[in-house]
Design a protein around this motif. Structure first.
Motif, PDB file in Angstrom:
ATOM      1  N   TYR A 129       1.447  -8.854   0.866  1.00  0.00           N
ATOM      2  CA  TYR A 129       0.164  -9.379   0.400  1.00  0.00           C
ATOM      3  C   TYR A 129      -0.647  -9.939   1.572  1.00  0.00           C
ATOM      4  O   TYR A 129      -1.843  -9.638   1.717  1.00  0.00           O
ATOM      5  CB  TYR A 129       0.425 -10.460  -0.645  1.00  0.00           C
ATOM      6  N   MET A 130      -0.006 -10.730   2.437  1.00  0.00           N
ATOM      7  CA  MET A 130      -0.714 -11.287   3.595  1.00  0.00           C
ATOM      8  C   MET A 130      -1.226 -10.185   4.508  1.00  0.00           C
ATOM      9  O   MET A 130      -2.348 -10.252   5.024  1.00  0.00           O
ATOM     10  CB  MET A 130       0.216 -12.224   4.374  1.00  0.00           C
ATOM     11  N   GLN A 131      -0.409  -9.157   4.710  1.00  0.00           N
ATOM     12  CA  GLN A 131      -0.824  -8.065   5.592  1.00  0.00           C
ATOM     13  C   GLN A 131      -1.971  -7.273   4.972  1.00  0.00           C
ATOM     14  O   GLN A 131      -2.898  -6.859   5.674  1.00  0.00           O
ATOM     15  CB  GLN A 131       0.368  -7.151   5.887  1.00  0.00           C
ATOM     16  N   ALA A 132      -1.910  -7.066   3.655  1.00  0.00           N
ATOM     17  CA  ALA A 132      -2.976  -6.320   2.974  1.00  0.00           C
ATOM     18  C   ALA A 132      -4.309  -7.063   3.080  1.00  0.00           C
ATOM     19  O   ALA A 132      -5.354  -6.454   3.350  1.00  0.00           O
ATOM     20  CB  ALA A 132      -2.603  -6.099   1.509  1.00  0.00           C
ATOM     21  N   MET A 183     -13.849  -3.442  -3.744  1.00  0.00           N
ATOM     22  CA  MET A 183     -13.873  -4.691  -2.990  1.00  0.00           C
ATOM     23  C   MET A 183     -14.087  -5.891  -3.915  1.00  0.00           C
ATOM     24  O   MET A 183     -13.429  -6.933  -3.764  1.00  0.00           O
ATOM     25  CB  MET A 183     -14.968  -4.649  -1.926  1.00  0.00           C
ATOM     26  N   GLN A 184     -14.969  -5.747  -4.877  1.00  0.00           N
ATOM     27  CA  GLN A 184     -15.205  -6.832  -5.838  1.00  0.00           C
ATOM     28  C   GLN A 184     -13.954  -7.119  -6.659  1.00  0.00           C
ATOM     29  O   GLN A 184     -13.606  -8.281  -6.926  1.00  0.00           O
ATOM     30  CB  GLN A 184     -16.373  -6.474  -6.760  1.00  0.00           C
ATOM     31  N   GLU A 185     -13.257  -6.059  -7.045  1.00  0.00           N
ATOM     32  CA  GLU A 185     -12.030  -6.234  -7.822  1.00  0.00           C
ATOM     33  C   GLU A 185     -10.937  -6.893  -6.986  1.00  0.00           C
ATOM     34  O   GLU A 185     -10.185  -7.749  -7.466  1.00  0.00           O
ATOM     35  CB  GLU A 185     -11.552  -4.878  -8.347  1.00  0.00           C
ATOM     36  N   LEU A 186     -10.849  -6.513  -5.719  1.00  0.00           N
ATOM     37  CA  LEU A 186      -9.869  -7.135  -4.818  1.00  0.00           C
ATOM     38  C   LEU A 186     -10.137  -8.631  -4.664  1.00  0.00           C
ATOM     39  O   LEU A 186      -9.209  -9.451  -4.671  1.00  0.00           O
ATOM     40  CB  LEU A 186      -9.906  -6.464  -3.436  1.00  0.00           C
ATOM     41  N   LEU A 194       6.340   3.003  -0.788  1.00  0.00           N
ATOM     42  CA  LEU A 194       7.559   2.213  -0.604  1.00  0.00           C
ATOM     43  C   LEU A 194       7.328   0.730  -0.879  1.00  0.00           C
ATOM     44  O   LEU A 194       8.285  -0.037  -1.017  1.00  0.00           O
ATOM     45  CB  LEU A 194       8.110   2.398   0.809  1.00  0.00           C
ATOM     46  N   ASP A 195       6.064   0.318  -0.964  1.00  0.00           N
ATOM     47  CA  ASP A 195       5.764  -1.072  -1.340  1.00  0.00           C
ATOM     48  C   ASP A 195       6.491  -1.470  -2.617  1.00  0.00           C
ATOM     49  O   ASP A 195       6.916  -2.619  -2.780  1.00  0.00           O
ATOM     50  CB  ASP A 195       4.257  -1.257  -1.569  1.00  0.00           C
ATOM     51  N   ILE A 196       6.631  -0.511  -3.523  1.00  0.00           N
ATOM     52  CA  ILE A 196       7.228  -0.786  -4.828  1.00  0.00           C
ATOM     53  C   ILE A 196       8.649  -1.333  -4.683  1.00  0.00           C
ATOM     54  O   ILE A 196       9.077  -2.197  -5.456  1.00  0.00           O
ATOM     55  CB  ILE A 196       7.234   0.502  -5.690  1.00  0.00           C
ATOM     56  N   LEU A 197       9.377  -0.863  -3.670  1.00  0.00           N
ATOM     57  CA  LEU A 197      10.750  -1.312  -3.468  1.00  0.00           C
ATOM     58  C   LEU A 197      10.829  -2.778  -3.046  1.00  0.00           C
ATOM     59  O   LEU A 197      11.891  -3.400  -3.139  1.00  0.00           O
ATOM     60  CB  LEU A 197      11.433  -0.448  -2.398  1.00  0.00           C
ATOM     61  N   LEU A 198       9.713  -3.331  -2.578  1.00  0.00           N
ATOM     62  CA  LEU A 198       9.702  -4.691  -2.048  1.00  0.00           C
ATOM     63  C   LEU A 198       9.040  -5.702  -2.986  1.00  0.00           C
ATOM     64  O   LEU A 198       9.003  -6.896  -2.686  1.00  0.00           O
ATOM     65  CB  LEU A 198       8.972  -4.725  -0.700  1.00  0.00           C
ATOM     66  N   LYS A 223      -0.886  -7.092  -8.625  1.00  0.00           N
ATOM     67  CA  LYS A 223      -2.023  -6.243  -9.005  1.00  0.00           C
ATOM     68  C   LYS A 223      -2.887  -5.909  -7.783  1.00  0.00           C
ATOM     69  O   LYS A 223      -3.415  -4.799  -7.667  1.00  0.00           O
ATOM     70  CB  LYS A 223      -2.870  -6.951 -10.067  1.00  0.00           C
ATOM     71  N   PHE A 224      -3.029  -6.885  -6.888  1.00  0.00           N
ATOM     72  CA  PHE A 224      -3.791  -6.670  -5.660  1.00  0.00           C
ATOM     73  C   PHE A 224      -3.176  -5.506  -4.872  1.00  0.00           C
ATOM     74  O   PHE A 224      -3.880  -4.607  -4.415  1.00  0.00           O
ATOM     75  CB  PHE A 224      -3.776  -7.953  -4.824  1.00  0.00           C
ATOM     76  N   LEU A 225      -1.855  -5.516  -4.722  1.00  0.00           N
ATOM     77  CA  LEU A 225      -1.171  -4.468  -3.960  1.00  0.00           C
ATOM     78  C   LEU A 225      -1.198  -3.132  -4.680  1.00  0.00           C
ATOM     79  O   LEU A 225      -1.258  -2.074  -4.046  1.00  0.00           O
ATOM     80  CB  LEU A 225       0.270  -4.892  -3.668  1.00  0.00           C
ATOM     81  N   GLU A 226      -1.149  -3.155  -6.006  1.00  0.00           N
ATOM     82  CA  GLU A 226      -1.250  -1.902  -6.771  1.00  0.00           C
ATOM     83  C   GLU A 226      -2.609  -1.250  -6.551  1.00  0.00           C
ATOM     84  O   GLU A 226      -2.707  -0.032  -6.373  1.00  0.00           O
ATOM     85  CB  GLU A 226      -1.042  -2.184  -8.262  1.00  0.00           C
ATOM     86  N   LEU A 227      -3.666  -2.070  -6.563  1.00  0.00           N
ATOM     87  CA  LEU A 227      -5.017  -1.537  -6.396  1.00  0.00           C
ATOM     88  C   LEU A 227      -5.255  -1.034  -4.977  1.00  0.00           C
ATOM     89  O   LEU A 227      -5.803   0.049  -4.770  1.00  0.00           O
ATOM     90  CB  LEU A 227      -6.056  -2.613  -6.742  1.00  0.00           C
ATOM     91  N   ILE A 228      -4.822  -1.799  -3.998  1.00  0.00           N
ATOM     92  CA  ILE A 228      -5.129  -1.437  -2.610  1.00  0.00           C
ATOM     93  C   ILE A 228      -4.406  -0.167  -2.172  1.00  0.00           C
ATOM     94  O   ILE A 228      -4.847   0.529  -1.255  1.00  0.00           O
ATOM     95  CB  ILE A 228      -4.817  -2.620  -1.664  1.00  0.00           C
TER      96      ILE A 228
END
Length: 311
Positions: free
Chosen positions: A179-182, A198-201, A164-168, A212-217
């Motif tokens: 992003y802050m919560q992730a 972790m290195q990519e994040l 559901l992240d995608i909707l936001l 991109k950060f949220l897509e990866l996590i």
């Protein structure tokens, strides 16, 4: 009053005992009242009604002797910053969330994806989520009643499905909140990335590439789950310690066995029939205990699973 408004949608109120009650009768009565409240609150039409809200508003204020007056309330974001609100002590969590969202510039359509939580931010870096705040709850009053716990009021996303992240993502405000919560969940070890992930994040965070950060996590274990404080459970045997994660319509217990091996057990929400929370008062040499038990269908057999934590 609820019966007059909603008729048979409201369950029958538990009958009273008209003679002096024994302890077992009092325990039975208490259990019946708890079950009644659980059943009543299943219907959002009831919990959103003025009768229900006003009853609990008055109950909370009378219990803690807090009258309606102007006050200031801080709502914390996942990065540690806060929004100071000018409120009334009698404002409900639903009202506080609306005001917070308005101050941030979050659209009304997206408010439903977020909620208020009480949490503890410990000096050792551990984040404890105490509870989600009920819509009819008065956050100011609750904070006063929990002063010894040093709780803060925070806003967090509130849904079980990480997709559901995608909707936001198209809204700058909601994207920032996610992003802050992730970042907070990675920092507090709620999420379990591999070393490469972790290195990519870290690289995406350095470049402030939030999307991109949220897509990866979203690909990582336990992302979108709420992690509870360590508990003791009786599964698969009595006295095992467990880390509890709740999300994606399941309860995951990472259980440390007496052999020091770790066993991960998933309890699916749709196989859970009933639950009960009990506060067990301490004896002279013990701490207070909070017990959560739920009835679970394991391979066609119903059994009670028990989690408990010292207060």
């Amino acid at each position: 009053q609820l019966r007059q408004l909603f008729g048979t949608a409201v369950p029958a109120f538990p009958p009273k005992f008209y003679l002096a009650m024994t302890k077992s009768m009092a325990d039975e009565r208490r259990s019946q009242l708890e079950q009644y409240l659980q059943n009543v609150t299943l219907d959002s039409n009831i919990t959103n009604s003025d009768v229900f809200i006003e009853f609990f508003r008055k109950l909370q204020q009378d219990t803690f002797k807090i009258r309606t007056q102007r006050a200031f309330l801080d709502v914390y974001l996942a990065d540690g910053s806060n929004i100071r609100l000018d409120i009334q002590t009698s404002d409900t969590a639903e009202r506080i969330l609306e005001v917070t969202s308005c101050k941030m510039g979050l659209s009304r359509e997206l408010i439903k994806y977020f909620s208020l939580f009480f949490f503890q931010d410990h000096d050792d870096g551990v984040l404890s989520v105490v509870k989600k705040v009920a819509d009819f709850e008065l956050p100011y009053v609750s904070l006063q009643s929990m002063k010894e716990l040093h709780c803060k009021l925070g806003i967090r996303k509130w849904y079980m499905d990480p997709s559901l992240d995608i909707l936001l993502m198209d809204c700058r405000i909601s994207l920032n909140l996610l992003y802050m919560q992730a970042i907070q969940e990675v920092k507090r070890n709620w999420v379990k990335p591999t070393e490469g992930q972790m290195q990519e994040l870290k690289l995406l965070q350095k470049n402030a590439n939030k999307a991109k950060f949220l897509e990866l996590i979203r690909e990582m274990q336990f992302y979108g789950y709420i992690r509870l404080d360590p508990c003791i459970c009786d599964y698969p045997e009595e006295g095992c310690s467990a880390d509890i994660y709740i999300g994606n319509n399941e309860i995951i217990c990472s259980i440390k066995l007496p052999t020091n091996l770790t066993k991960e057990v998933s309890f699916k929400i749709n196989r859970l029939r009933s639950w009960q929370v009990t506060f067990l008062a301490a004896t002279k040499d013990e701490d207070d205990t909070l017990e959560l038990r739920f009835e679970y269908n394991d391979s066609g057999t119903w059994q009670w699973i028990i989690l408990y934590t010292k207060q």
